[in-house]
Design a protein around this motif. Structure first.
Motif, short mmCIF file in Angstrom:
data_model
loop_
_atom_site.label_atom_id
_atom_site.label_comp_id
_atom_site.label_asym_id
_atom_site.label_seq_id
_atom_site.Cartn_x
_atom_site.Cartn_y
_atom_site.Cartn_z
N LYS A 8 4.50 7.53 50.85
CA LYS A 8 5.26 8.76 51.08
C LYS A 8 6.72 8.63 50.66
N MET A 9 7.21 7.38 50.59
CA MET A 9 8.59 7.16 50.18
C MET A 9 8.70 6.94 48.67
N VAL A 10 7.56 6.89 48.01
CA VAL A 10 7.53 6.67 46.56
C VAL A 10 7.03 7.92 45.85
N LYS A 11 6.01 8.55 46.40
CA LYS A 11 5.40 9.73 45.79
C LYS A 11 5.75 10.95 46.64
N PHE A 12 6.56 11.84 46.09
CA PHE A 12 6.99 13.03 46.82
C PHE A 12 7.26 14.13 45.80
N ASP A 13 7.52 15.32 46.28
CA ASP A 13 7.74 16.47 45.41
C ASP A 13 9.15 16.42 44.84
N ARG A 14 9.29 15.76 43.69
CA ARG A 14 10.62 15.59 43.10
C ARG A 14 11.24 16.92 42.68
N ASP A 15 10.40 17.82 42.16
CA ASP A 15 10.94 19.10 41.70
C ASP A 15 11.59 19.87 42.84
N ALA A 16 10.90 19.91 43.99
CA ALA A 16 11.46 20.63 45.14
C ALA A 16 12.74 19.95 45.63
N LEU A 17 12.73 18.61 45.60
CA LEU A 17 13.91 17.86 46.05
C LEU A 17 15.11 18.18 45.16
N VAL A 18 14.89 18.16 43.86
CA VAL A 18 15.97 18.41 42.90
C VAL A 18 16.47 19.85 43.01
N GLY A 28 4.57 0.32 41.12
CA GLY A 28 4.08 -1.05 41.01
C GLY A 28 4.17 -1.79 42.33
N PHE A 29 5.23 -1.52 43.08
CA PHE A 29 5.41 -2.17 44.37
C PHE A 29 4.28 -1.81 45.32
N LEU A 30 3.86 -0.55 45.31
CA LEU A 30 2.79 -0.12 46.21
C LEU A 30 1.52 -0.94 46.01
N GLU A 31 1.27 -1.33 44.78
CA GLU A 31 0.05 -2.09 44.48
C GLU A 31 0.08 -3.49 45.09
N THR A 32 1.27 -3.96 45.47
CA THR A 32 1.38 -5.31 46.07
C THR A 32 1.17 -5.28 47.57
N LEU A 33 1.08 -4.10 48.17
CA LEU A 33 1.00 -3.98 49.63
C LEU A 33 -0.44 -4.00 50.12
N PRO A 34 -0.66 -4.54 51.31
CA PRO A 34 -1.98 -4.41 51.92
C PRO A 34 -2.27 -2.94 52.24
N ALA A 35 -3.53 -2.61 52.37
CA ALA A 35 -3.95 -1.22 52.52
C ALA A 35 -3.29 -0.53 53.71
N ASP A 36 -3.11 -1.24 54.83
CA ASP A 36 -2.57 -0.60 56.02
C ASP A 36 -1.10 -0.23 55.88
N LEU A 37 -0.39 -0.86 54.94
CA LEU A 37 1.00 -0.53 54.67
C LEU A 37 1.15 0.41 53.49
N ARG A 38 0.19 0.38 52.57
CA ARG A 38 0.34 1.12 51.32
C ARG A 38 0.39 2.63 51.55
N ALA A 39 -0.50 3.15 52.39
CA ALA A 39 -0.56 4.61 52.57
C ALA A 39 0.74 5.17 53.15
N PRO A 40 1.26 4.64 54.27
CA PRO A 40 2.53 5.20 54.77
C PRO A 40 3.71 4.95 53.83
#
Length: 513
Positions: free
Chosen positions: A185-195, A170-182
């Motif tokens: 990467k801190m919100v959407k990542f490979d959780r299975d591999a991390l775990v 939800g937070f990502l949706e509040t960001l302007p486009a130039d900030l949203r993409a980078p």
């Protein structure tokens, strides 16, 4: 008997639970094979072990070593690294500007600062989610701690949900486009591999270091940063190892309290954890400030541990853990330094005093018994030992227990300019001593500090290496990441606006009207 070591004090405190009945005037302990072999008067032990080496001149207070049940092993505080302390949510972005020292330096500094102030056991709660590099750092840190002589509990940590803010999508949706993409990467990542990487690291560390002198714990970093699937696997892994202790940050801020209610469909975080089977005697929770009366009742009934860090909570503007209601309910409350003590140098004695003073004002009832020095010491010894995996082995000076002990010079305390000689020496220690008064530190029978000098670490050389590393400044990619997070800060603050809610305090310290 030449392999026997005797520690001699003006008074010996054998067990904080016994209060003044645990004091032996002219007391001493005999140490053999890393354990307390015998306690008694120095006269009796010296006669029984005439060839023993003796430490202590008979004027010092002999106590169990202190236990830090919650720290992160950063070596230096945020302030020393050039970053102010603030609300946790702000600091999670600001801390990106702190230099990331090599683990042999951070662990070395951390061990040095703990040992010099009488802390013989340390729980290092890590953040080890960066793959092979995180694993390497964990191994180096553990080996550095063990070389220093300090007793160690180590918990590799992980959060498998958004590393940016709570409710990251939800937070990502509040960001302007130039900030949203980078930021994504801190919100959407490979959780299975991390775990998977996390549990591989835990198993590796556990197989190599777990034993009677070193403990490896599980640590989902934050209750609000862990998925149900991850927590269930933590529970199952603990079960598979016979009940490995689990350490987790819990309700450190009102924002976290609100997020727990939102994420879990109105269920309080403590109740949610209970339903997951993670509210029992193996659990230790860091901070636990924003709990309710119902939470505390459940936590006491389930015999959990809470580590309290009063100085950190003031530094971070978190609030005050309701320690006295917790103790009354049966919660095992332990002391943690959390890398942020009141005088900013990891002085365990000063943190002990801070805890003692903060929790003397839970009500204004003149008949209310206060937290006394023995209560405070129990929190900083026996209770911390239980939280760190050393219950029944560390925290008291009793025959068969590990010989973790300190001798404290009481000259400044008693002759600056005077103290009533009838005054309880343990009370005098808690009210007046400082870490710099610690003369001798013994861990498992090994002398780590003697005459205020650390014997296991070359402190001048370590200090030079730290200064040399920090003088290089931040690498460009490190600074670029920190600068980017600062751009997100106003959006983060707006995202959390209003989450603090309306709170009713446990400790009423003043009145607006």
């Amino acid at each position: 008997m030449s392999d026997t070591l005797i520690l001699r004090g003006s008074h010996l405190l054998t067990d904080p639970r016994l209060k003044s009945k645990g004091l032996i005037e002219g007391g001493a302990i005999a140490i053999r094979d890393g354990l307390v072999a015998e306690t008694g008067t120095f006269a009796a032990l010296a006669a029984k072990y005439p060839a023993a080496k003796v430490l202590g001149d008979g004027t010092q207070l002999l106590l169990p070593g202190l236990v830090d049940a919650h720290s992160h092993g950063r070596g230096m505080s945020p302030i020393q690294k050039g970053v102010f302390n603030d609300f946790l949510e702000n600091c999670l972005l600001d801390w990106a500007y702190m230099p990331l020292l090599p683990p042999e330096l951070t662990a070395g500094v951390c061990a040095w600062r703990h040992l010099r102030s009488g802390c013989t056991t340390l729980h290092h709660n890590g953040f080890d989610d960066d793959g092979p590099e995180g694993a390497r750092r964990a191994h180096v840190a553990i080996k550095t701690y063990l070389d220093s002589g300090i007793r160690l509990a180590f918990s590799p940590g992980l959060r498998d949900e958004s590393k940016l803010v709570m409710g990251g999508d939800g937070f990502l949706e509040t960001l302007p486009a130039d900030l949203r993409a980078p930021a994504s990467k801190m919100v959407k990542f490979d959780r299975d591999a991390l775990v998977e990487g996390y549990f591989e690291l835990f198993e590796d560390l556990h197989s190599k270091y777990e034993g009677s002198d070193t403990k490896i714990l599980l640590a989902p970093c934050w209750a609000h940063g862990a998925s149900e699937d991850f927590l269930k696997r933590v529970r199952d892994t603990s079960d598979a190892h016979g009940g490995t202790l689990v350490h987790m940050h819990l309700l450190q801020s009102p924002v976290q309290k609100t997020w727990g209610l939102r994420r879990n469909n109105g269920r309080p975080t403590v109740q949610w954890l209970h339903e997951l089977g993670l509210m029992d005697r193996r659990m230790a929770f860091g901070h636990a400030i924003w709990v309710t009366e119902e939470d505390i009742e459940l936590m006491g009934r389930q015999q959990v541990t809470v580590t309290t860090h009063p100085s950190c909570n003031f530094h971070m503007r978190n609030g005050i853990t309701p320690v006295m209601p917790m103790r009354a309910a049966g919660v095992n409350v332990a002391m943690g330094l959390d890398d942020k003590t009141i005088n900013d140098d990891e002085d365990a004695v000063m943190e002990l005093r801070m805890m003692h003073k903060v929790h003397r004002l839970s009500t204004f009832d003149l008949d209310e018994p206060t937290m006394d020095a023995y209560d405070a010491l129990e929190t900083a010894t026996l209770n911390g030992a239980r939280a760190s995996g050393f219950e029944g082995k560390v925290g008291a000076l009793l025959p068969g227990w590990k010989a973790d002990a300190i001798l404290v010079d009481m000259g400044r305390t008693s002759r600056d300019p005077w103290i009533d000689p009838a005054f309880d020496p343990v009370e005098a220690f808690v009210h007046r001593a400082m870490g710099s008064d610690v003369h001798t530190v013994v861990v498992g029978g090994k002398v780590c500090v003697e005459d205020h000098q650390l014997k296991t670490i070359d402190v001048p050389a370590l200090s030079r290496e730290v200064q040399k590393f920090c003088a290089k400044g931040l690498p460009p990619e490190h600074r670029a990441r920190a600068d980017f997070l600062q751009k997100l800060k106003p959006y983060m603050r707006q995202w959390y606006k209003g989450w603090e809610g309306t709170q009713v305090p446990f400790y009423g310290v003043n009145s607006r009207i």
